[in-house]
Design an enzyme around this catalytic site. Structure first.
Site, PDB file in Angstrom:
ATOM      1  N   ASN A   9       0.923  -1.465   0.007  1.00 43.39           N
ATOM      2  CA  ASN A   9      -0.246   0.254  -0.505  1.00 43.39           C
ATOM      3  C   ASN A   9       0.696   1.363   0.011  1.00 43.39           C
ATOM      4  O   ASN A   9       1.268   1.542   0.805  1.00 43.39           O
ATOM      5  CB  ASN A   9      -0.944   0.004   1.400  1.00 43.39           C
ATOM      6  CG  ASN A   9      -1.969   0.940   1.295  1.00 43.39           C
ATOM      7  OD1 ASN A   9      -1.867   2.123   0.118  1.00 43.39           O
ATOM      8  ND2 ASN A   9      -2.977   1.593   2.485  1.00 43.39           N
ATOM      9  N   LYS A  11       0.459   3.726  -0.297  1.00 39.96           N
ATOM     10  CA  LYS A  11      -0.545   5.895  -0.014  1.00 39.96           C
ATOM     11  C   LYS A  11      -0.077   6.803  -1.272  1.00 39.96           C
ATOM     12  O   LYS A  11      -0.170   6.205  -1.691  1.00 39.96           O
ATOM     13  CB  LYS A  11      -0.407   5.469   1.532  1.00 39.96           C
ATOM     14  CG  LYS A  11      -0.274   4.567   2.322  1.00 39.96           C
ATOM     15  CD  LYS A  11       0.031   4.842   3.991  1.00 39.96           C
ATOM     16  CE  LYS A  11       0.051   3.198   4.880  1.00 39.96           C
ATOM     17  NZ  LYS A  11      -0.793   3.200   6.226  1.00 39.96           N
ATOM     18  N   HIS A  97      -9.632   1.486   5.233  1.00 37.80           N
ATOM     19  CA  HIS A  97      -8.559   1.587   5.531  1.00 37.80           C
ATOM     20  C   HIS A  97      -8.711   2.397   6.367  1.00 37.80           C
ATOM     21  O   HIS A  97      -8.955   3.733   6.654  1.00 37.80           O
ATOM     22  CB  HIS A  97      -7.151   2.297   4.397  1.00 37.80           C
ATOM     23  CG  HIS A  97      -5.672   2.228   5.222  1.00 37.80           C
ATOM     24  ND1 HIS A  97      -6.031   3.189   5.694  1.00 37.80           N
ATOM     25  CD2 HIS A  97      -4.949   1.732   4.714  1.00 37.80           C
ATOM     26  CE1 HIS A  97      -4.060   2.619   6.172  1.00 37.80           C
ATOM     27  NE2 HIS A  97      -3.801   1.560   5.607  1.00 37.80           N
ATOM     28  N   GLU A  99      -7.146   5.040   7.732  1.00 41.65           N
ATOM     29  CA  GLU A  99      -6.870   6.299   7.264  1.00 41.65           C
ATOM     30  C   GLU A  99      -7.942   7.919   6.800  1.00 41.65           C
ATOM     31  O   GLU A  99      -8.273   8.512   6.854  1.00 41.65           O
ATOM     32  CB  GLU A  99      -5.770   6.745   6.550  1.00 41.65           C
ATOM     33  CG  GLU A  99      -4.196   6.037   7.168  1.00 41.65           C
ATOM     34  CD  GLU A  99      -3.230   6.026   6.419  1.00 41.65           C
ATOM     35  OE1 GLU A  99      -2.894   5.947   5.174  1.00 41.65           O
ATOM     36  OE2 GLU A  99      -2.159   4.914   7.191  1.00 41.65           O
ATOM     37  N   GLU A 169      -5.498  -4.359  10.552  1.00 40.14           N
ATOM     38  CA  GLU A 169      -4.604  -3.745  11.016  1.00 40.14           C
ATOM     39  C   GLU A 169      -4.599  -2.977  12.059  1.00 40.14           C
ATOM     40  O   GLU A 169      -5.696  -1.837  12.298  1.00 40.14           O
ATOM     41  CB  GLU A 169      -4.223  -2.606   9.489  1.00 40.14           C
ATOM     42  CG  GLU A 169      -4.573  -2.808   8.152  1.00 40.14           C
ATOM     43  CD  GLU A 169      -3.684  -1.962   7.516  1.00 40.14           C
ATOM     44  OE1 GLU A 169      -2.856  -2.186   6.761  1.00 40.14           O
ATOM     45  OE2 GLU A 169      -4.316  -0.795   7.121  1.00 40.14           O
ATOM     46  N   GLY A 175       2.587   2.734  10.845  1.00 40.53           N
ATOM     47  CA  GLY A 175       3.651   3.234  10.711  1.00 40.53           C
ATOM     48  C   GLY A 175       4.613   3.878  11.766  1.00 40.53           C
ATOM     49  O   GLY A 175       4.860   4.922  11.842  1.00 40.53           O
ATOM     50  N   SER A 215       2.941  -2.023  10.643  1.00 34.51           N
ATOM     51  CA  SER A 215       4.466  -2.629  10.902  1.00 34.51           C
ATOM     52  C   SER A 215       5.386  -3.214   9.709  1.00 34.51           C
ATOM     53  O   SER A 215       6.547  -3.891  10.337  1.00 34.51           O
ATOM     54  CB  SER A 215       5.127  -1.878  11.728  1.00 34.51           C
ATOM     55  OG  SER A 215       4.772  -0.588  12.265  1.00 34.51           O
TER      56      SER A 215
HETATM   57  P1  13P Z   1       2.857   0.984   7.274  1.00 37.87           P
HETATM   58  O1  13P Z   1       3.508  -0.365   7.070  1.00 37.87           O
HETATM   59  O2  13P Z   1       3.805   1.857   7.386  1.00 37.87           O
HETATM   60  O3  13P Z   1       2.958   0.341   9.638  1.00 37.87           O
HETATM   61  O4  13P Z   1       1.235   1.507   6.977  1.00 37.87           O
HETATM   62  C1  13P Z   1       0.298  -0.770   7.335  1.00 37.87           C
HETATM   63  C2  13P Z   1      -0.588  -0.226   6.810  1.00 37.87           C
HETATM   64  O5  13P Z   1      -1.535   0.946   6.779  1.00 37.87           O
HETATM   65  C3  13P Z   1      -0.837  -0.644   5.218  1.00 37.87           C
HETATM   66  O6  13P Z   1      -2.513  -0.471   4.622  1.00 37.87           O
END
Ligand code: 13P
Length: 253
Positions: A9, A11, A97, A99, A169, A175, A215
């Site tokens: 992903n 982003k 997601h 976010e 997640e 992150g 992560s």
């Molecule tokens: P990270 O791997 O950067 O923690 O992000 C996970 C994520 O949100 C994947 O959709």
């Protein structure tokens, strides 16, 4: 048999040139994948078509949209419909997601509409769920994710639910560099599968891929993916670095 999936992903990262270079490096590694293993690149909308072309005929590699709108068409400036995504031959779409839930106020009900639209166009929704830190600290994460499944997925029939990929997640692990331990991931994935089994039966629950996200790195992918209920990962930061993501793909069992 359920699929094992390494999903990147990106982003809102990478220029187009950086993105195509990254894909070149990953494809150049020539990783052998079994029939039930897939790699999915969830890239920004403008890159879907060219990166899909770059991937070419490689049968186990796919692109995914990072989102779609919950209405079929209309006056929604700046938005992208499922029809548009499907018309480009894209076969996956990330929905719900954390976010999107946090910054764009997406509710379980809106996400259910997105899931329906994706399935109506034969697009596999990668449905994201997961709890914030406060919920984990109160030890009520199991109920929290069960409600997310119930309100966004459990209107689906037995056939449709098996076309969904679930990504667990935990928000506190996204992150932050703070990965859920392999035990924590397995415990939650087993819980999700048991919630699916209580609604649809064990055979169907065993057919649904559940990815872990938060992560994931080259160094922890092996341990996470070797858990019996962890069927791969949805990877943010580490998917932006070729050597890391290659290691993650290689960790698919
Ligand atoms: P990270 O791997 O950067 O923690 O992000 C996970 C994520 O949100 C994947 O959709």
């Amino acid at each position: 048999m359920r699929k094992k999936i390494a999903a990147a992903n990106w982003k809102m990262n990478k220029t187009f040139q950086e993105g195509t270079n990254l894909i070149n490096e990953i494809l150049g590694a020539d990783i052998h994948l079994d029939n039930n293993q897939q790699v999915v690149f969830s890239v920004p909308f403008p890159y879907l078509m060219p990166i899909q072309e770059q991937i070419g005929g490689r049968s186990n590699f796919f692109v995914a949209a990072q989102n779609c709108h919950h209405k079929t068409s209309g006056a929604f400036t700046g938005e992208t419909s499922v029809d548009m995504i499907a018309s480009m031959g894209v076969q996956f779409c990330v929905v719900g997601h954390s976010e999107r839930r946090e910054y764009f106020a997406e509710s379980n009900a809106t996400i259910a509409e997105k899931v329906n639209l994706c399935l109506s166009k034969n697009i596999t929704p990668i449905f994201c769920c997961g709890e914030p830190l406060a919920i984990r600290e109160d030890e009520i994460q199991n109920d929290f994710v069960a409600v997310q499944l119930d309100e966004s997925l459990f209107h689906l029939d037995q056939d449709a639910i098996q076309k969904v990929v679930i990504a667990y997640e935990p928000i506190w692990a996204i992150g932050t560099g703070k990965t859920a331990s392999a035990d924590q991931a397995q415990e939650m994935h087993a819980h999700l599968r048991s919630v699916l089994a209580s609604k649809y039966g064990k055979d169907i629950a065993n057919n649904i891929s559940i990815l872990y996200g938060g992560s994931v790195k080259g160094s922890n992918a092996n341990e996470l993916f070797s858990q019996p209920d962890v069927d791969g990962g949805l990877v943010g930061g580490a998917s932006l670095v070729a050597s890391e993501f290659i290691q993650i793909i290689t960790a698919l069992k």
